[in-house]
Design a protein around this motif. Sequence first.
Motif, mmCIF file in Angstrom:
data_model
loop_
_atom_site.group_PDB
_atom_site.id
_atom_site.type_symbol
_atom_site.label_atom_id
_atom_site.label_comp_id
_atom_site.label_asym_id
_atom_site.label_seq_id
_atom_site.Cartn_x
_atom_site.Cartn_y
_atom_site.Cartn_z
ATOM 1 N N VAL A 178 -42.409 -49.552 18.934
ATOM 2 C CA VAL A 178 -42.379 -50.054 17.567
ATOM 3 C C VAL A 178 -43.329 -49.220 16.714
ATOM 4 N N THR A 179 -42.954 -49.005 15.468
ATOM 5 C CA THR A 179 -43.824 -48.323 14.507
ATOM 6 C C THR A 179 -44.305 -49.353 13.498
ATOM 7 N N VAL A 180 -45.614 -49.500 13.394
ATOM 8 C CA VAL A 180 -46.234 -50.487 12.513
ATOM 9 C C VAL A 180 -46.874 -49.757 11.338
ATOM 10 N N THR A 181 -46.590 -50.215 10.129
ATOM 11 C CA THR A 181 -47.137 -49.582 8.933
ATOM 12 C C THR A 181 -48.112 -50.515 8.227
ATOM 13 N N GLN A 182 -48.996 -49.905 7.426
ATOM 14 C CA GLN A 182 -49.904 -50.711 6.615
ATOM 15 C C GLN A 182 -49.119 -51.358 5.478
ATOM 16 N N PHE A 183 -49.498 -52.568 5.130
ATOM 17 C CA PHE A 183 -48.812 -53.289 4.066
ATOM 18 C C PHE A 183 -48.843 -52.472 2.776
ATOM 19 N N ALA A 184 -47.649 -52.251 2.206
ATOM 20 C CA ALA A 184 -47.476 -51.526 0.944
ATOM 21 C C ALA A 184 -47.843 -50.049 1.043
ATOM 22 N N HIS A 185 -48.036 -49.543 2.265
ATOM 23 C CA HIS A 185 -48.345 -48.119 2.465
ATOM 24 C C HIS A 185 -47.555 -47.624 3.673
ATOM 25 N N ASP A 186 -46.289 -47.336 3.485
ATOM 26 C CA ASP A 186 -45.440 -46.933 4.602
ATOM 27 C C ASP A 186 -45.858 -45.603 5.220
#
Length: 581
Positions: free
Chosen positions: A451-459
């Motif tokens: 899975v790839t997890v991104t920072q909220f509002a910063h893809d």
Amino acid sequence: MKKIVSLALALVLVLSLTACGGKDGGKSADPNLGKYIGTEFSSDGDSWYSLADLYDGECYIELKSDGKGVFCLGGEATDIKWSLESDGALTLKRDGLESNGLLQDGCIMLDDLWGNEVYTLYEKEDADSSPEKTGDTLLDWWNGDWYGWWKMTGCSGYYEDMEGDWWDICGNIDIGADKTGVVRLWDEDYSRDSLMAKVNVTLSSAGTGEHGTMTSEDGQFTDIAIEHADWIVDPGLADRDDLICIDGYYENGDDEFYYEIYLRPWGTYWDDADEDSRPKSYDDWYLPLIKAGKSMPDAIGADAPASSGDTKSTAPSGNSNAPSGTGLVSEEAVQKGYVWMNEVNNNIFDSTYEDLVDYFGVEGEFVKEEYSDHMKRNQRYYKWVSKDDPSHYVYVNFAEEEPGVYKVSAFNTSGFSGKEAIEKYLDTVKAEAAEVNKAATANTKMKDFSVTVTQFAHDDVAVKITTKIPESGWSYDEGKKCLVENDDPTAFGAGAIRFEVRANVEDFDYYKDSFENYQDIDDRVIGGITFKGRTYKRIGYDWIEYVAQIDDGRALSIGLTDIDCVPGTMPDVILSGMTIK
């Protein structure tokens, strides 16, 4: 009025009275000793009248040491002898006459008075059964037990036939000094130990009235998630005092309904509400309990006084083909079983009857089988009972969600304290569960997970995580970015491993001031990176969290909620197999 006066005269005539008073020559640690003030009486158990309206003098029962006491009515008293059984049965004697009743929760309820069919209620002087006061006016109003009713409207899909249906509901609100806490709710098919809803909330002094506003943060209502601001509860908008309304919308595929929940503090009389605006069990269950001074039971319909009209059957159904056994296990096994169900098995509501038979080692004692109009399903009830004391048992409700498959839908204790059992056995049960988990893990078939997890509002700030997870029994919740210890990622109460990405590791400390029981734990190397470890409790959840700075612009948090990470168990294996890019 003639009936009241005649009854009052009858009370006086049956007594040989002397002046009220008398002193107890010694003190005792017996908490039942003391003065109980007379408040009400009734000739039929239904219509009640105030003793204070009839008598200017004192009305009380005083229990002294060595089985001595005083009975006083209207300023006139007589000496009595009293005895108390372990179940609360109280007997008063004087001059060859006898009166029987119940002593419980700081109240005495007499079923008769020296042979006359008169019910009388006495409340212990200075007794306070209300929640402990904090000194914070806002918290003291919200915290405690609540009772009311809830209804469904706008129903579609599976719930279409339930349009307009309504049920009694109980709840508890527990908010701390930091104005964060938990709301727990259960209706007729649930209990305090098997919740319909568990929602983490925050409390603000802002609102249309003096009691501020309570807002949901996250949690669960039946089988759907509750998010931030799904509940906004402002008592100032209610049309009655001491009333809150929680409303929301349920949607799960094609199944939908709008719900409204109306609650008042336990012990509140609903005299200002019309009959159709009161809970269904208000007259038959609730009123007798609060008039007896009893605290809120753990399940609706439980602990009903004999005069309440509660006639729920506990006899086995004669035409049921349900499996059955003795249900007999040791006292320790009963209490440890409850702890396992309530604290350790995060997937208890996915557990079948057969799973509990495997755990306890014996078939349960079958109690009854019935069809629930509320939930539109068959239900079976079982007990696992202590060999040492048959009044101690775990009572479990199983629901038929698929043909022939009965899963746990509710459970409760009887005869022993669940809280005390948890205090005594929790560490032991956790250790036993960990050994079972380790043995199962060693033989579990695994599959690749990525899975790839991104920072909220910063893809553009992203971390790729790969590991191995079981082929079944675990799933991924994309919305909450967490691996869930259940095939259903939305399963209520399931443990989870949650991932969060931020720019800097310090950003994970934003809420640190609200963490409870904070402790630093040993560092852990995950994917070749050293993570700092810590444990704490936040908004009702127990956390194990590992945080690390991956590089100059990325930090990762791996948080385990309501799940342990004992070496050799599945959570430990999942973390040990991780690579992070």
